[in-house]
Design a protein around this motif. Structure first.
Motif, PDB file in Angstrom:
ATOM      1  N   UNK B 135       0.825  -1.202   0.000  1.00  0.00           N
ATOM      2  CA  UNK B 135       0.000   0.000   0.000  1.00  0.00           C
ATOM      3  C   UNK B 135       0.867   1.264   0.000  1.00  0.00           C
ATOM      4  N   UNK B 136       1.892   1.273   0.845  1.00  0.00           N
ATOM      5  CA  UNK B 136       2.753   2.452   0.958  1.00  0.00           C
ATOM      6  C   UNK B 136       3.568   2.675  -0.318  1.00  0.00           C
ATOM      7  N   UNK B 137       4.133   1.593  -0.842  1.00  0.00           N
ATOM      8  CA  UNK B 137       5.030   1.746  -1.992  1.00  0.00           C
ATOM      9  C   UNK B 137       4.253   1.908  -3.303  1.00  0.00           C
ATOM     10  N   UNK B 138       3.322   1.010  -3.552  1.00  0.00           N
ATOM     11  CA  UNK B 138       2.638   1.027  -4.856  1.00  0.00           C
ATOM     12  C   UNK B 138       1.465   2.012  -4.881  1.00  0.00           C
ATOM     13  N   UNK B 144      -0.668   7.441  -5.994  1.00  0.00           N
ATOM     14  CA  UNK B 144      -1.438   8.588  -5.513  1.00  0.00           C
ATOM     15  C   UNK B 144      -0.635   9.873  -5.320  1.00  0.00           C
ATOM     16  N   UNK B 145       0.591   9.741  -4.836  1.00  0.00           N
ATOM     17  CA  UNK B 145       1.359  10.915  -4.405  1.00  0.00           C
ATOM     18  C   UNK B 145       1.488  11.995  -5.477  1.00  0.00           C
ATOM     19  N   UNK B 151      -3.877  12.294  -1.883  1.00  0.00           N
ATOM     20  CA  UNK B 151      -2.789  11.336  -1.651  1.00  0.00           C
ATOM     21  C   UNK B 151      -2.596  11.016  -0.168  1.00  0.00           C
ATOM     22  N   UNK B 152      -2.584  12.048   0.627  1.00  0.00           N
ATOM     23  CA  UNK B 152      -2.275  11.852   2.042  1.00  0.00           C
ATOM     24  C   UNK B 152      -3.440  11.189   2.787  1.00  0.00           C
ATOM     25  N   UNK B 153      -4.658  11.388   2.286  1.00  0.00           N
ATOM     26  CA  UNK B 153      -5.832  10.799   2.947  1.00  0.00           C
ATOM     27  C   UNK B 153      -5.807   9.278   2.786  1.00  0.00           C
ATOM     28  N   UNK B 154      -5.706   8.833   1.516  1.00  0.00           N
ATOM     29  CA  UNK B 154      -5.730   7.390   1.257  1.00  0.00           C
ATOM     30  C   UNK B 154      -4.392   6.758   1.663  1.00  0.00           C
ATOM     31  N   UNK B 155      -3.310   7.453   1.330  1.00  0.00           N
ATOM     32  CA  UNK B 155      -1.976   6.928   1.652  1.00  0.00           C
ATOM     33  C   UNK B 155      -1.738   6.803   3.139  1.00  0.00           C
ATOM     34  N   UNK B 156      -2.467   7.600   3.915  1.00  0.00           N
ATOM     35  CA  UNK B 156      -2.318   7.563   5.366  1.00  0.00           C
ATOM     36  C   UNK B 156      -2.646   6.205   5.969  1.00  0.00           C
ATOM     37  N   UNK B 157      -3.375   5.388   5.200  1.00  0.00           N
ATOM     38  CA  UNK B 157      -3.740   4.048   5.689  1.00  0.00           C
ATOM     39  C   UNK B 157      -2.496   3.221   5.998  1.00  0.00           C
ATOM     40  N   UNK B 158      -1.454   3.396   5.180  1.00  0.00           N
ATOM     41  CA  UNK B 158      -0.256   2.573   5.387  1.00  0.00           C
ATOM     42  C   UNK B 158       0.384   2.853   6.748  1.00  0.00           C
ATOM     43  N   UNK B 208       6.308  19.885  -7.320  1.00  0.00           N
ATOM     44  CA  UNK B 208       5.186  19.501  -8.173  1.00  0.00           C
ATOM     45  C   UNK B 208       4.306  18.418  -7.571  1.00  0.00           C
ATOM     46  N   UNK B 209       4.340  18.290  -6.251  1.00  0.00           N
ATOM     47  CA  UNK B 209       3.479  17.303  -5.582  1.00  0.00           C
ATOM     48  C   UNK B 209       2.111  17.958  -5.374  1.00  0.00           C
TER      49      UNK B 209
END
Lengths: 60, 315
Positions: B135-138, B144-145, B151-158, B208-209
């Protein structure tokens, strides 16, 4: 007598080798400790074999 | 052995003979410390006893898995890290370690951590760790990033999985309590990170994020911070009525959530001019509080679990 000139790079490489050695040594100790813990807590205990069919049941 | 043993090509390229500390830095030790802390709390709060050696080894493998995903993140994001002030001194963008080395180390340690956690504890915990790394890497880093301000909302799950993994080490499964611990970190991450973005905006803009502050502006970001804090409060306080809670946790949760809500309300009420005038004092204070908020909640869960055998705390 050594003709090798000490380079800053050698020091860094030595530090890296020592670090890796410590990590590998710790891993061996960890696996040993884990094995002892598993054995003593019964996780790896060999299960008793299921009861074999009795002679009476066979003859019936 | 002569000086020819020095890899001159690598030296010319600027990498190849990094020190041990550089490889350790590749594993993001600060993130790892949060992973260790929350996984340990999950393990401690779970019902049932775990042999201390198995518990210690499991936490260590969870930390290695977290570190491995950090190394893979640094491999993929080397271009972004090189632009941002906060990250440009990391081992890969600074040239001390090659991106390929970071990738190789990350993949190797990921496989190692998952397999070892499986052997040390159970398949559920190992599966959750494998999913966290994926989840974090892919999902977060590669997909998402650079694509969405969410990005930070969904990525925060990791970052929210470690207490769940710790819980699974002890119980071999998932429960309401472990999902609530996950939810606390999951909903806490956006306001925590967006507060940082409000006063570190130029860095993300340069790289550019697509952070919310860049794509939708600061007003919308302030609204989002308040909205997520409002969602977070009932989850965090609600956890106090489950088996991981108790009077100590509940008292801490009520106070911290009240402070967090006040902070979020102040951020929401403020105009950008006022924030610039006092150099984002309120936002910086809220960010510092957010760190204390998470530590306080998980510290209280730990306290409840530690005091339970003495008949103090717990419902």
């Amino acid at each position: 007598m050594s003709f090798r000139e000490e380079h800053e790079l050698h020091k860094r490489r030595f530090g890296r080798n020592v670090g890796l050695g410590v990590v590998l040594g710790s891993f061996v100790a960890l696996v040993f400790g884990l094995t002892i813990a598993k054995v003593t807590s019964g996780d790896l205990a060999i299960q008793p074999a299921p009861q074999s069919v009795s002679q009476n049941e066979v003859s019936q | 052995m002569s000086d020819a043993s020095i890899n001159t090509k690598a030296v010319d390229a600027g990498y190849g003979d990094a020190g041990f500390g550089d490889y350790f830095a590749l594993l993001k030790p600060r993130v790892m410390s949060l992973v260790v802390f929350t996984a340990f709390v999950g393990l401690l709060a779970a019902p049932g006893a775990v042999h201390p050696m198995i518990g210690f080894a499991s936490i260590l493998f969870i930390a290695v898995g977290g570190g491995a995903s950090g190394a893979l993140n640094m491999w993929w994001d080397a271009d972004i890290d090189a632009v941002m002030k906060r990250t440009k001194s990391r081992p890969v963008p600074s040239g001390r370690i090659g991106a390929d080395e970071a990738k190789a180390l990350g993949i190797t340690l990921s496989v190692f951590a998952v397999v070892m956690l499986w052997l040390a504890s159970n398949v559920v915990a190992a599966g959750l760790l494998a999913f966290t790394i994926f989840f974090y890497v892919v999902i977060y880093t590669m997909w998402l990033k650079r694509w969405t301000p969410q990005n930070i909302v969904i990525g925060g799950a990791s970052g929210a999985f470690p207490p769940m993994i710790g819980w699974a080490v002890a119980t071999g499964g998932v429960s309401v309590e472990s999902v609530l611990m996950f939810a606390i970190i999951f909903v806490w991450t956006p306001p925590h990170f967006w507060a940082l973005c409000l006063f570190m905006n130029s860095d993300y803009e340069k790289a550019g994020v697509p952070m919310l502050t860049v794509t939708h502006g600061r007003r919308v970001t302030r609204n989002h911070i308040l909205a997520y804090t409002l969602v977070l409060a009932p989850i965090a306080i609600g956890a106090g009525f489950t088996s991981i809670g108790g009077p100590i946790y509940l008292a801490v949760a009520v106070v911290l959530n009240a402070l967090f809500l006040i902070g979020a309300f102040r951020i929401w009420r403020r105009s950008e001019d006022a924030a610039v005038a006092d150099k984002y004092r309120v936002e910086k204070k809220f960010f510092a509080l957010s760190l204390f908020y998470l530590f306080g909640h998980f510290g209280a869960i730990m306290a409840q679990a530690a005091l339970a055998p003495y008949g103090i705390g717990g419902w």
